[in-house]
Design an enzyme around this catalytic site. Sequence first.
Site, PDB file in Angstrom:
ATOM      1  N   GLY A 275     -64.365  -3.965  -0.871  1.00  0.00           N
ATOM      2  CA  GLY A 275     -65.648  -2.948  -0.217  1.00  0.00           C
ATOM      3  C   GLY A 275     -66.825  -3.511  -1.566  1.00  0.00           C
ATOM      4  O   GLY A 275     -67.319  -4.945  -0.999  1.00  0.00           O
TER       5      GLY A 275
ATOM      6  N   CYS B 257     -87.077  17.414  -2.495  1.00  0.00           N
ATOM      7  CA  CYS B 257     -86.757  18.923  -3.438  1.00  0.00           C
ATOM      8  C   CYS B 257     -85.434  19.409  -4.181  1.00  0.00           C
ATOM      9  O   CYS B 257     -84.908  20.130  -3.024  1.00  0.00           O
ATOM     10  CB  CYS B 257     -87.387  19.311  -2.100  1.00  0.00           C
ATOM     11  SG  CYS B 257     -88.906  19.117  -1.889  1.00  0.00           S
TER      12      CYS B 257
HETATM   13  C1  LIG Z   1     -63.087   3.105   0.349  1.00  0.00           C
HETATM   14  C2  LIG Z   1     -61.604   2.195   0.514  1.00  0.00           C
HETATM   15  C3  LIG Z   1     -62.033   1.001   0.593  1.00  0.00           C
HETATM   16  C4  LIG Z   1     -62.331   0.108  -0.395  1.00  0.00           C
HETATM   17  O1  LIG Z   1     -63.096   0.195  -1.403  1.00  0.00           O
HETATM   18  P1  LIG Z   1     -63.934  -0.578  -2.641  1.00  0.00           P
HETATM   19  O2  LIG Z   1     -64.181   0.500  -3.929  1.00  0.00           O
HETATM   20  O3  LIG Z   1     -65.160  -0.819  -2.316  1.00  0.00           O
HETATM   21  O4  LIG Z   1     -63.838  -1.485  -2.541  1.00  0.00           O
HETATM   22  C5  LIG Z   1     -60.485   0.061   0.881  1.00  0.00           C
HETATM   23  N1  LIG Z   1     -59.616   1.280   1.323  1.00  0.00           N
HETATM   24  C6  LIG Z   1     -59.695   1.760   1.991  1.00  0.00           C
HETATM   25  C7  LIG Z   1     -58.524   2.414   2.364  1.00  0.00           C
HETATM   26  C8  LIG Z   1     -61.003   2.755   0.998  1.00  0.00           C
HETATM   27  O5  LIG Z   1     -61.228   4.189   1.744  1.00  0.00           O
END
Ligand SMILES: *Cc1c(COP(=O)(O)O)cnc(C)c1O
Length: 423
Positions: A275, A346
């Site tokens: 991600g 706030c």
């Molecule tokens: C959030 C998440 C990811 C991605 O994590 P990154 O650190 O953004 O790469 C992958 N798999 C699961 C199950 C997640 O919850």
Amino acid sequence: MHFFEYLNNQLYCENVPVSEICRQAGTPVFIYSCKTLERHFNVFREPFEKVDHLICYSMKACSNLGVLRVFANLGSGADIVSGGELYRAIKAGIDPQKIVYSGVGKRESEIDEAIDADILMFNVESEGELETVNQRAIRKKAKARIALRVNPDVDPKTHPYISTGLKTNKFGIDISKALGLYKRAQVMDGIDPVGIDCHIGSQLTELSPFRETVSILKELLKTLRQEGINIKYLDVGGGLGIPYDQETPPPPSAYGSTILEALAEMDVRIILEPGRVIVGNAGILATEVLYLKQTDDKTFVIVDAAMNDLVRPSLYKAHHTILPVIRPEDLAKSELLIADIVGPICESGDFLARSREIPKPKAGDFLAVMSAGAYGFSMSSNYNSRPRACEVLVTGDKFFVVRKRECYEDLTRGEQIPGEIIK
Ligand SMILES: *Cc1c(COP(=O)(O)O)cnc(C)c1O
């Protein structure tokens, strides 16, 4: 590497001046670079090209349809965590056969939607969920492909809020219970156990937790195969970190070889759920300076973006580099400030940076909050009845509004005053 760079002291996103976007689209605005998204995706994929693999972009990092489409065009699948994300993924053109569904709290309706869409697999996080997926699949005379998300009890050495692979976290199934549950899954009519899954945390800056995890999964894979359970997919999750400040996370090439070495010759399709590493540095949040406020103790730069737009500094004490969109001609001669850069909300916890040294801005100047592509807009809210920011995608010398700025009507959509209380 990303495509946000100064040219003649003007910050550009690819070939578009950021100040131009701020003027035309307004502020606060999230700006994503298409070329950076593509580059990061391809760099991440590179080490895995020689093996059977599938990248399921973890869309909670940034789930804008335009951004998702860029990844769909590159052949990406998606790691989803809700029915809403399934809806978005399909709408963006991501192939359901490339979707994996994670998360500890899948509702029956969400499970049904995913079975109907015939997604690649459910990453099941508890015994109760396994039973529910089984029942829902039986009702539909379907067989749901599943992986168990195992919790390997490995310390990812990251912020506690984004650690997920420790025994004390709510995620996954205790590795010692996995074999027993796989055996049960194997004989369930609505379940086809096809994978092993894990995800130990986010913003990891070392390789050793990944290495340790994958070798644990490899042992489980061997055991399951000996038991006659036909595991086809090994999902290693996401979590690779990015440089926000002084961190030096390993490059994707080193991450790739670590995973591949730890898995060596297992004849399994590797699923990856990156991600942040793909979108984090492919987006910025641009904001306008509203006021400079000097108190006895401090200087505050008050901007029009706030914790409702980017919650990471408030929530995780995260560092985001903040740059002037138009840089002083002569940095050496410009007056520097040490200031808290804060929003209009706030709450004292509403800050984008604290005690930060920046060239002294004036009201009306634009600032760029860097590395805001991941967990930026997707974690934003309407707190303080602030319409959510707009999102812009840049490609070459063009830019497109990929999500309109919300208006006041959006704030009250669906609300009503019951007749009973109207006097
Ligand atoms: C959030 C998440 C990811 C991605 O994590 P990154 O650190 O953004 O790469 C992958 N798999 C699961 C199950 C997640 O919850």
